[in-house]
Motif scaffolding. Sequence first.
Motif, short mmCIF file in Angstrom:
data_model
loop_
_atom_site.label_atom_id
_atom_site.label_comp_id
_atom_site.label_asym_id
_atom_site.label_seq_id
_atom_site.Cartn_x
_atom_site.Cartn_y
_atom_site.Cartn_z
N GLY A 6 -1.20 0.06 -2.64
CA GLY A 6 -1.12 -0.74 -1.53
C GLY A 6 -1.91 0.06 -0.24
O GLY A 6 -1.98 1.28 -0.22
N THR A 58 -8.87 -5.00 -7.90
CA THR A 58 -7.66 -5.74 -7.42
C THR A 58 -6.66 -4.82 -6.52
O THR A 58 -6.73 -3.27 -6.83
CB THR A 58 -7.00 -5.98 -8.62
OG1 THR A 58 -5.77 -6.69 -8.04
CG2 THR A 58 -6.41 -4.94 -9.42
N SER A 59 -6.34 -5.08 -5.51
CA SER A 59 -5.72 -4.62 -4.68
C SER A 59 -4.62 -5.13 -3.88
O SER A 59 -4.79 -6.42 -3.55
CB SER A 59 -6.53 -3.89 -3.41
OG SER A 59 -5.90 -2.93 -2.40
N ARG A 60 -3.52 -4.47 -3.34
CA ARG A 60 -2.48 -5.16 -2.53
C ARG A 60 -2.63 -4.51 -1.08
O ARG A 60 -2.53 -3.25 -1.09
CB ARG A 60 -0.94 -5.04 -3.28
CG ARG A 60 0.07 -5.72 -2.40
CD ARG A 60 1.40 -5.50 -2.98
NE ARG A 60 1.41 -3.84 -2.69
CZ ARG A 60 1.61 -3.41 -1.29
NH1 ARG A 60 1.79 -3.96 -0.38
NH2 ARG A 60 1.81 -1.95 -1.51
N SER A 82 2.20 -9.96 3.03
CA SER A 82 1.75 -9.14 1.71
C SER A 82 1.09 -9.96 0.77
O SER A 82 1.27 -11.11 0.50
CB SER A 82 2.78 -8.67 1.02
OG SER A 82 2.16 -7.51 -0.01
N ARG A 84 -1.95 -9.93 -2.63
CA ARG A 84 -2.80 -9.21 -3.90
C ARG A 84 -4.14 -10.36 -3.91
O ARG A 84 -4.03 -11.33 -3.87
CB ARG A 84 -1.89 -9.36 -5.17
CG ARG A 84 -2.54 -9.19 -6.37
CD ARG A 84 -3.12 -8.01 -6.67
NE ARG A 84 -2.00 -6.81 -6.62
CZ ARG A 84 -2.06 -5.45 -6.96
NH1 ARG A 84 -3.40 -5.07 -6.85
NH2 ARG A 84 -1.00 -4.91 -6.72
N TYR A 86 -8.07 -10.33 -5.82
CA TYR A 86 -9.04 -9.77 -6.99
C TYR A 86 -10.41 -10.01 -6.17
O TYR A 86 -10.62 -11.33 -5.92
CB TYR A 86 -8.83 -10.50 -8.20
CG TYR A 86 -7.54 -10.07 -8.86
CD1 TYR A 86 -7.58 -9.32 -9.75
CD2 TYR A 86 -6.33 -10.95 -8.50
CE1 TYR A 86 -6.33 -8.79 -10.62
CE2 TYR A 86 -5.16 -10.30 -9.15
CZ TYR A 86 -5.10 -9.46 -10.25
OH TYR A 86 -3.99 -9.19 -10.93
#
Length: 222
Positions: A6, A58-60, A82, A84, A86
């Motif tokens: 995160g 990929t990230s959140r 929030s 997520r 790609y």
Amino acid sequence: ILMTSGISQEKVLDIKMDKSNLSGENFLSPTVCFRIFPTIRDIIKKNLESTNSTILITSRAQCFRNEIHVSNSSLRRLNEFSMREYIFVGSQKEISSYIELFKEIIKKILNKLLIDKYSIEEANDAFFIGAFRSSSKYQKLLKLKQEFVSLVDNYPLSFVSLNFHKLTMLKAFDILNLIEDKYSNPTSACIGFGLDRIMLILYAVHGLDNKVLINFLKKLNL
């Protein structure tokens, strides 16, 4: 594939009192990918010789949008939420095939989650305002954005978005000049999952008992 944890940088700023805070790094991002493209640029610079296949990160992160045109203040529309994502950088042909593959995977996951009442619709980003509103029209005209949309309390709610950026992000983050001779028709794209909205839909489908929902999700082993 690079997976990040995160991303969170919290700052309390009084921009009314201190105009020096009016710089890009001090503003809250409406998307995850805006914060990832500088990382992609650095990766490419360090691995320029071997950069020839699609880059996927990929990230959140927490995202922020003040959609003042939305009068309703329910949990369907949050100022902070929030997500997520790609993020893809590579050739148009390869990225298009990846997006179609992800779309099929998403359908299979939704089927396992018993989320079957949804549609896939052409869309545009609501956070483009003022001088950038033409970008929003451009998205819809060229069919650059699709959304998975479900009904929650009879209200259409998008919870997954598939976005083609054309050259916009590559130019904005000084990436295009690094890769234009590496890929055929270089481009970028991203897929975003609204995690809060997905939870709302899961509650709508399975009820509000957390234990029941958790046990159901554990059995799926996704």
